[in-house]
Design an enzyme around this catalytic site. Structure first.
Site, PDB file in Angstrom:
ATOM      1  N   SER A   1      -5.578   5.474  -0.597  1.00  0.00           N
ATOM      2  CA  SER A   1      -5.398   4.027  -0.724  1.00  0.00           C
ATOM      3  C   SER A   1      -6.593   3.379  -1.422  1.00  0.00           C
ATOM      4  O   SER A   1      -7.747   3.635  -1.065  1.00  0.00           O
ATOM      5  CB  SER A   1      -5.233   3.439   0.668  1.00  0.00           C
ATOM      6  OG  SER A   1      -4.998   2.065   0.567  1.00  0.00           O
ATOM      7  N   SER A   2      -6.316   2.546  -2.421  1.00  0.00           N
ATOM      8  CA  SER A   2      -7.412   1.849  -3.101  1.00  0.00           C
ATOM      9  C   SER A   2      -7.894   0.744  -2.169  1.00  0.00           C
ATOM     10  O   SER A   2      -7.112  -0.119  -1.792  1.00  0.00           O
ATOM     11  CB  SER A   2      -6.934   1.202  -4.399  1.00  0.00           C
ATOM     12  OG  SER A   2      -6.005   2.016  -5.046  1.00  0.00           O
TER      13      SER A   2
ATOM     14  N   ASN B   1      -1.421   5.245   3.210  1.00  0.00           N
ATOM     15  CA  ASN B   1      -1.556   5.950   1.938  1.00  0.00           C
ATOM     16  C   ASN B   1      -2.773   6.860   2.011  1.00  0.00           C
ATOM     17  O   ASN B   1      -3.861   6.418   2.375  1.00  0.00           O
ATOM     18  CB  ASN B   1      -1.726   4.904   0.823  1.00  0.00           C
ATOM     19  CG  ASN B   1      -1.846   5.520  -0.551  1.00  0.00           C
ATOM     20  OD1 ASN B   1      -1.812   6.747  -0.700  1.00  0.00           O
ATOM     21  ND2 ASN B   1      -1.984   4.680  -1.553  1.00  0.00           N
TER      22      ASN B   1
ATOM     23  N   GLU C   1      -0.344  -6.832   2.947  1.00  0.00           N
ATOM     24  CA  GLU C   1      -0.647  -5.860   4.000  1.00  0.00           C
ATOM     25  C   GLU C   1      -0.436  -6.469   5.380  1.00  0.00           C
ATOM     26  O   GLU C   1      -0.998  -7.526   5.675  1.00  0.00           O
ATOM     27  CB  GLU C   1      -2.108  -5.415   3.826  1.00  0.00           C
ATOM     28  CG  GLU C   1      -2.434  -4.094   4.439  1.00  0.00           C
ATOM     29  CD  GLU C   1      -3.739  -3.502   3.893  1.00  0.00           C
ATOM     30  OE1 GLU C   1      -3.677  -2.666   2.985  1.00  0.00           O
ATOM     31  OE2 GLU C   1      -4.811  -3.880   4.381  1.00  0.00           O
TER      32      GLU C   1
ATOM     33  N   SER D   1       0.828  -1.193   0.000  1.00  0.00           N
ATOM     34  CA  SER D   1       0.000   0.000   0.000  1.00  0.00           C
ATOM     35  C   SER D   1       0.874   1.258   0.000  1.00  0.00           C
ATOM     36  O   SER D   1       1.758   1.402   0.832  1.00  0.00           O
ATOM     37  CB  SER D   1      -0.902  -0.039   1.232  1.00  0.00           C
ATOM     38  OG  SER D   1      -1.703   1.095   1.236  1.00  0.00           O
ATOM     39  N   GLY D   2       0.604   2.146  -0.943  1.00  0.00           N
ATOM     40  CA  GLY D   2       1.351   3.398  -1.015  1.00  0.00           C
ATOM     41  C   GLY D   2       2.600   3.315  -1.871  1.00  0.00           C
ATOM     42  O   GLY D   2       3.373   4.266  -1.970  1.00  0.00           O
TER      43      GLY D   2
ATOM     44  N   THR E   1      -1.437   2.496  -8.171  1.00  0.00           N
ATOM     45  CA  THR E   1      -2.524   3.188  -8.865  1.00  0.00           C
ATOM     46  C   THR E   1      -1.963   4.303  -9.746  1.00  0.00           C
ATOM     47  O   THR E   1      -2.409   4.512 -10.867  1.00  0.00           O
ATOM     48  CB  THR E   1      -3.523   3.740  -7.835  1.00  0.00           C
ATOM     49  OG1 THR E   1      -3.959   2.632  -7.051  1.00  0.00           O
ATOM     50  CG2 THR E   1      -4.709   4.379  -8.479  1.00  0.00           C
TER      51      THR E   1
ATOM     52  N   GLY F   1      -1.777  -4.558  -2.338  1.00  0.00           N
ATOM     53  CA  GLY F   1      -0.502  -5.209  -2.048  1.00  0.00           C
ATOM     54  C   GLY F   1      -0.563  -5.928  -0.716  1.00  0.00           C
ATOM     55  O   GLY F   1      -1.491  -5.723   0.084  1.00  0.00           O
TER      56      GLY F   1
HETATM   57  N1  LIG Z   1       5.242   8.194  -9.983  1.00  0.00           N
HETATM   58  C1  LIG Z   1       4.864   8.974  -9.001  1.00  0.00           C
HETATM   59  N2  LIG Z   1       5.160  10.287  -9.013  1.00  0.00           N
HETATM   60  C2  LIG Z   1       4.779  11.089  -8.005  1.00  0.00           C
HETATM   61  N3  LIG Z   1       4.113  10.666  -6.916  1.00  0.00           N
HETATM   62  C3  LIG Z   1       3.788   9.377  -6.836  1.00  0.00           C
HETATM   63  C4  LIG Z   1       4.132   8.451  -7.873  1.00  0.00           C
HETATM   64  N4  LIG Z   1       3.680   7.250  -7.508  1.00  0.00           N
HETATM   65  C5  LIG Z   1       3.086   7.406  -6.314  1.00  0.00           C
HETATM   66  N5  LIG Z   1       3.124   8.677  -5.907  1.00  0.00           N
HETATM   67  C6  LIG Z   1       2.578   9.250  -4.647  1.00  0.00           C
HETATM   68  O1  LIG Z   1       2.321   8.191  -3.751  1.00  0.00           O
HETATM   69  C7  LIG Z   1       0.941   8.149  -3.388  1.00  0.00           C
HETATM   70  C8  LIG Z   1       0.504   6.712  -3.264  1.00  0.00           C
HETATM   71  O2  LIG Z   1       0.516   6.078  -4.520  1.00  0.00           O
HETATM   72  P1  LIG Z   1      -0.642   5.074  -4.985  1.00  0.00           P
HETATM   73  O3  LIG Z   1      -1.940   5.572  -4.532  1.00  0.00           O
HETATM   74  O4  LIG Z   1      -0.413   4.818  -6.415  1.00  0.00           O
HETATM   75  O5  LIG Z   1      -0.261   3.798  -4.139  1.00  0.00           O
HETATM   76  P2  LIG Z   1      -0.859   2.331  -4.261  1.00  0.00           P
HETATM   77  O6  LIG Z   1       0.294   1.430  -4.484  1.00  0.00           O
HETATM   78  O7  LIG Z   1      -1.938   2.316  -5.256  1.00  0.00           O
HETATM   79  O8  LIG Z   1      -1.401   2.075  -2.809  1.00  0.00           O
HETATM   80  P3  LIG Z   1      -2.714   1.276  -2.310  1.00  0.00           P
HETATM   81  O9  LIG Z   1      -2.396  -0.176  -2.328  1.00  0.00           O
HETATM   82  O10 LIG Z   1      -2.906   1.804  -0.948  1.00  0.00           O
HETATM   83  O11 LIG Z   1      -3.825   1.663  -3.228  1.00  0.00           O
HETATM   84  C9  LIG Z   1       0.227   8.915  -4.485  1.00  0.00           C
HETATM   85  O12 LIG Z   1      -0.953   9.482  -4.012  1.00  0.00           O
HETATM   86  C10 LIG Z   1       1.256   9.957  -4.871  1.00  0.00           C
HETATM   87  O13 LIG Z   1       1.223  11.021  -3.966  1.00  0.00           O
HETATM   88 MG   LIG Z   2      -3.931   2.110  -5.168  1.00  0.00          MG
END
Ligand SMILES: Nc1ncnc2c1ncn2[C@@H]1O[C@H](COP(=O)(O)OP(=O)(O)OP(=O)(O)O)[C@@H](O)[C@H]1O
Ligand SMILES: [Mg+2]
Length: 1029
Positions: A173-174, A170, A404, A120-121, A125, A402
């Protein structure tokens, strides 16, 4: 001296380039010399991260570290850089993965998927959004497809509003898993999309841990909705007033603007096809959930439960469109069927609260599923537009939760981590299998690699009868007293002794100390996790009392009545338990993924503080471990660190060997073999497969890369020297002009003359002070003469004869000039050629095997236009103004009534076509209005443009004939974006004469081409069998 200076400079540039490369580590982990060392792996990640290089490959797997800041690497220009470029030629990027996947889909015609994983984070996404954006920007599209691209992109903020929430890990977070298919047609344009959603974390609707929030949409509505809206929904702006929003004590998050996001969502909903009414109904439900949370219960003297907040019921009745007394009763009573008889039994206080929460969760969860279905309808491939979607392919994007590990892990974490076990299985299966297959197809021996196969853990969870899920289901269904603890005992009985399963009772002293009595521990491939069994049975049962379901079925809110179907209440069969449902949906997902060619993006979170620039080694090491990255690398390196297709290898390194430069004409494998022999590769360093070269050690490739770099620097040096020579040459010319114009004093002239004569005498000697002036002059004269007489085309083989002194230089110049002309030629010709090819492909799609004169058109080039610019009347051009004529041809127009033939010009612009009679535009045909284009299947040149009959602005259908009908119709259909609108009729074509009356053209075979008036007022076209129109 200056020469040495340049060489020195070159050396310095080269050295700094090399150290620069070292400083930021390796772009591909397979090039890591110490590939068994986790420390070296992490150090490479760290170094690159510090330089903002967040992407690194392991072969074709992309490792991505969340930068937690905006990087300037996602612009349109960047997208262009990655288009059509081979993986290894350019720095690693999510766009490279997007582009390679897209190209693989197009060239291999095989469905692809991109699996994005990480905790997560970690940025899953964000990565998936970047991939989608890449396709939306770079794929070829017409207006319809652009609209679809827009809907694809706009579905993200909506899904995030309803399915994402702030968690401790996050801020966005999705809380659901998402698999999205993007469907492309045979031209590579996106034509449809479909989303599958997995297990929304519904418990969040009624409860949040400290520091976390409910789903974004609640806060967005309260913060962004205008006063009127809140009034109609009976809502107050302060989120603290709602029981379902206060548990986490965290109404606002600095990184999130609920107000702006609300606007984005409200804009997106209509784009993805929501009517105003649907939006209203949706918001009623969201508000309804909040009011449900504020519905409180009291306990009467006799232990009966009643509702203390009557006003809430009134609000719920209005918002959810349900019956008040039925709802009141259903929230405080339970309907049971025992021995075929219905019984009503009152709920106690706790039971009433759980019933209320269960209703809130069910309403929200089902609305979310409805939302996804609604989005799917809007993304669905429209069959009426794309009659046949054969030849289309799919790219799937998986962005799923992911692994957790929280402080308290419950049923949700159990499901999430089980999902990750399955994905790891797939990863092992596919990477190992594909690696093995590659060695096999290339005919190279395979060495086995030790890796941990997590199948044992998957079995532990999902095996029939003995797996955790089966035991859980059994415990839920078993008659008699069951509870979470009895489930735990059952687990102990059945699974005690399994190497990946421990409980307090089964553990040794050390582990026992860190486990509570209500927990079981799974030793996941990614690490140990303790799960608290409290709530497992309830969550797996996911029970909603039948009378609550009945109330919802009768709702006059259409969304709710779709979510709660009558059949469900009638159906006596118990629906599948939550964990089993999840297991089944995962099985289906695995099947979908297995049928596709996978690419992997492995996301890593650099720190827990969501801060840019911080790289927490311990945290990263843990992820590297459980993402199996070291194993992945070892597999990749087990045999050969690097492999490349012969073409690519030759193309890149051919300048390093005289035999392969500039082109190798023999078999590719021989070319590669010649090249590596020349480079001195030892037999143990490489192997040649059937289509690829495999290089065992990274060092070998580095040395070759360095040689290439040196060669590039040298080429640059030559280029600079040549520029210097040219400068000299130009100054000599100026000097000569000055000399001729007597502006130089005669003294100088005299001394020059003597030196010239002297030089002539010594002209056959080595270069010396006596002849230097003369020899230089000979060189200059030759160059000057050459400049005037350079061949102008690649076919012109003439070349001025050089004096003996410059024969070698002349040859070099000749080669250079020729190459330069070829490059220019290619640059000029390529886009043209490409255009030609695209048009020819479309023509073949439309006409191949359909129209008799198509085969004759194949060998002929399509022209840019059949009319010279002068042939189009200036007045017409002026009337058209900014709408430039893109193509024009002479046509014959047949009057719709008397079929009198009249000469016309048909001119195509980007948005409409016009029929021109000398100076006058007689008819304008808007592409958007064009209903169809009909041609016959014979070899005539007739075609009919069908116009909407009800449109008074557009005249009725146009009956036309053109000698280049294949070319014209292809261009028209492409420009109008109506390739699928071309009809090929075998016998006759019907068309509308003004005011709905119909006309008919009959086509018959005959001895010669004739267009005459036939019977019953039809137009009769007689077409010879082998007419070359
Ligand atoms: N390539 C990137 N460039 C800039 N910021 C990023 C990038 N990737 C992630 N982030 C930052 O990290 C935060 C978390 O990323 P994201 O929501 O994609 O995580 P995730 O892996 O989907 O987590 P979860 O499993 O909780 O959904 C985003 O809101 C953004 O602020
Ligand atoms: Mg996500």
């Amino acid at each position: 001296l200056s020469h040495y200076h340049i060489i020195d400079e070159v050396r310095l540039v080269m050295e700094s380039a090399l150290t620069a490369r070292d400083r930021v580590g390796v772009q591909d982990f397979v090039l890591l010399e110490n590939y068994n060392s986790e420390a070296a792996f992490i150090e490479n990640l760290r170094r690159r991260f510090k330089e903002n290089l967040i992407y690194t490959y392991i072969g074709s797997v992309l490792v991505s570290v969340n930068p937690y800041k905006e990087l300037e690497i996602y612009s349109k220009q960047q997208m262009e850089r990655y288009r059509g470029v081979s993986f290894y030629e350019i720095s690693p990027h999510i766009y490279a993965v997007s582009d390679n996947t897209y190209r693989a889909m197009r060239t291999e015609r095989k469905d692809q998927c991109i699996l994005i994983s990480g905790e997560s984070g970690a940025g899953k996404t964000e990565a998936s959004k970047k991939i989608l954006l890449y396709y939306a920007v770079t794929c070829p599209m017409n207006d319809h497809m652009a609209a679809l691209g827009d809907r694809l992109l706009q579905s993200n903020p909506v899904l995030e509003a309803f399915g994402n929430a702030k968690t401790l890990r996050n801020d966005n977070s999705s809380r659901f898993g998402k698999y999205m298919d993007v469907q492309f047609d045979f031209r590579g344009a996106p034509v449809g999309g479909h989303i599958l959603n997995y297990l929304l974390e519904k418990s969040r609707v009624v409860h949040q841990n400290h520091g976390e929030r409910n789903f974004h949409i609640f806060y967005q509505l309260l913060e962004g909705g205008d006063e009127d809206l809140l009034n109609t929904l009976d809502l107050e702006r302060n989120p603290q007033n709602y029981q379902y929003l206060v548990k986490g004590n965290c109404p606002r998050v600095s990184s999130i603007s609920d107000k702006n996001n609300w606007k984005v969502v409200m804009k997106a909903l209509p784009v993805i096809g929501f009517t105003e009414e649907e939006v209203q109904k949706l918001l009623n439900i969201i508000a309804g959930v909040l009011h449900l949370g504020n519905t409180q219960f009291g306990e009467g003297e006799e232990g009966e439960t009643y509702i203390t907040t009557e006003t809430q019921i009134t609000k719920l009745v209005k918002l959810l469109g349900v019956d008040g007394s039925a709802l009141r009763e259903a929230l405080t009573h339970k309907k049971l069927t025992a021995k075929g008889e219905e019984m009503i039994s009152p709920l106690n206080f706790e039971q009433a609260i759980s019933a209320r929460d269960a209703l809130a969760k069910a309403v929200y969860g089902r609305t979310f599923t409805w939302l996804v279905e609604k989005i799917n309808q809007s993304l669905a491939l429209k069959d009426e537009i794309y009659h046949s979607n054969k030849g289309s392919s799919v790219i799937g994007l998986l962005d799923i939760y992911g692994f957790e590990v929280l402080q308290h892990n419950s049923f949700e974490q159990f499901c999430i981590n089980y999902c990750n076990e399955k994905l790891q299985q797939l990863f092992i299966e596919l990477t190992l299998r594909s690696e093995q297959e590659e060695y096999e197809t290339e005919g190279i021996a395979w060495e086995t690699v030790q890796y941990f196969d997590n199948k044992i853990i998957c079995d532990l969870i999902e095996e029939k009868h003995k797996g955790i899920i089966s035991i859980l289901d059994e415990e839920c269904l078993r008659p008699g007293e069951t509870c979470d603890v009895s489930f735990l005992e059952k687990l102990e009985d059945t699974l005690g002794g399994h190497p990946h399963f421990v409980t307090h009772k089964l553990a040794n002293g050390k582990t026992r100390r860190v486990m509570s009595r209500e927990e079981f521990r799974l030793l996941h491939y990614a690490g140990e996790v303790n799960y608290n069994v409290n709530g497992f049975l309830d969550k797996n049962n996911d029970l909603l009392n039948r009378n609550l379901k009945e109330v919802m079925c009768q709702s006059d809110n259409q969304i709710l009545s779709r979510c709660f179907r009558r059949e469900e209440v009638m159906d006596q069969k118990r629906p599948e338990m939550a964990a089993t449902q999840f297991k089944n949906s995962l099985m289906k997902l695995m099947e979908i993924l297995m049928s596709k060619e996978p690419s992997y993006v492995r996301c890593i979170k650099p720190n827990d503080a969501k801060q840019p620039g911080r790289f927490d080694e311990v945290l990263v090491r843990h992820q590297v471990k459980y993402l199996g990255l070291m194993e992945n690398l070892r597999v990749r390196r087990a045999g050969f660190a690097y492999r490349r297709r012969f073409e690519a290898f030759l193309q890149r390194y051919k300048p390093l060997c005289p035999e392969t430069w500039p082109n190798w004409h023999g078999r590719l494998v021989d070319g590669v073999s010649t090249l590596v022999n020349h480079l001195g590769y030892k037999p143990e360093e490489y192997k040649l497969g059937r289509s690829k070269i495999f290089i065992r050690f990274p060092k070998t490739l580095f040395t070759t890369e360095d040689a290439l770099e040196r060669r590039r620097q040298a080429a640059e040096l030559i280029r600079r020297c040549l520029t210097d020579t040219l400068l000299l040459f130009v100054s000599a010319c100026i000097l000569e002009t000055a000399f001729c114009m007597y502006t130089i004093p005669l003294v100088v002239y005299g001394s020059v003359f003597i030196r010239f004569i002297k030089g002539f005498i010594y002209r056959h000697e080595e270069y010396c002070p006596e002849n230097e002036y003369f020899l230089d002059h000979v060189r200059y004269s030759f160059l000057k003469n050459l400049r005037k007489n350079l061949p102008k085309s690649v076919l012109d083989k003439s070349w001025p004869t050089p004096p003996p002194l410059v024969v070698e230089a002349s040859e070099h110049l000749r080669t250079l000039h020729m190459r330069n002309m070829v490059v220019k030629y290619c640059r000029r010709v390529q886009p043209e050629w490409k255009k030609q090819m695209v048009q020819k492909v479309v023509a073949s799609e439309i006409f191949k095997d359909q129209k008799d004169n198509y085969p004759q058109s194949v060998g002929r080039l399509f022209l840019d236009s059949r009319l010279e610019r002068e042939q189009i009347n200036l007045k017409v051009v002026q009337t058209l103004g900014n709408d430039k004529v893109q193509y024009g041809a002479s046509v014959t127009k047949y009057d719709r009534r008397g079929f009198k033939p009249r000469p016309r010009q048909l001119l195509l612009t980007n948005t409409f076509a016009v029929l021109v009679d000398r100076t006058k535009i007689k008819q304008r045909i808007d592409y958007t209005a064009l209903r169809g284009i009909s041609v016959s299947s014979l070899s005539d040149g007739m075609f009919v443009l069908h116009m909407p009959s009800e449109d008074s602005k557009q005249k009725a259908d146009a009956v036309l004939q053109c000698d280049h009908v294949i070319e014209l119709v292809t261009k028209l259909a492409m420009m109008a974006g109506k390739i699928d609108y071309v009809n090929i009729s075998p016998g006759s074509i019907r068309f509308t004469v003004a005011r709905g009356k119909e006309g008919i053209i009959d086509f018959v075979r005959g001895s010669e081409m004739k267009v005459t008036k036939g019977k019953r007022g039809h137009l009769l076209v007689t077409v010879p069998r082998t007419n070359t129109t």
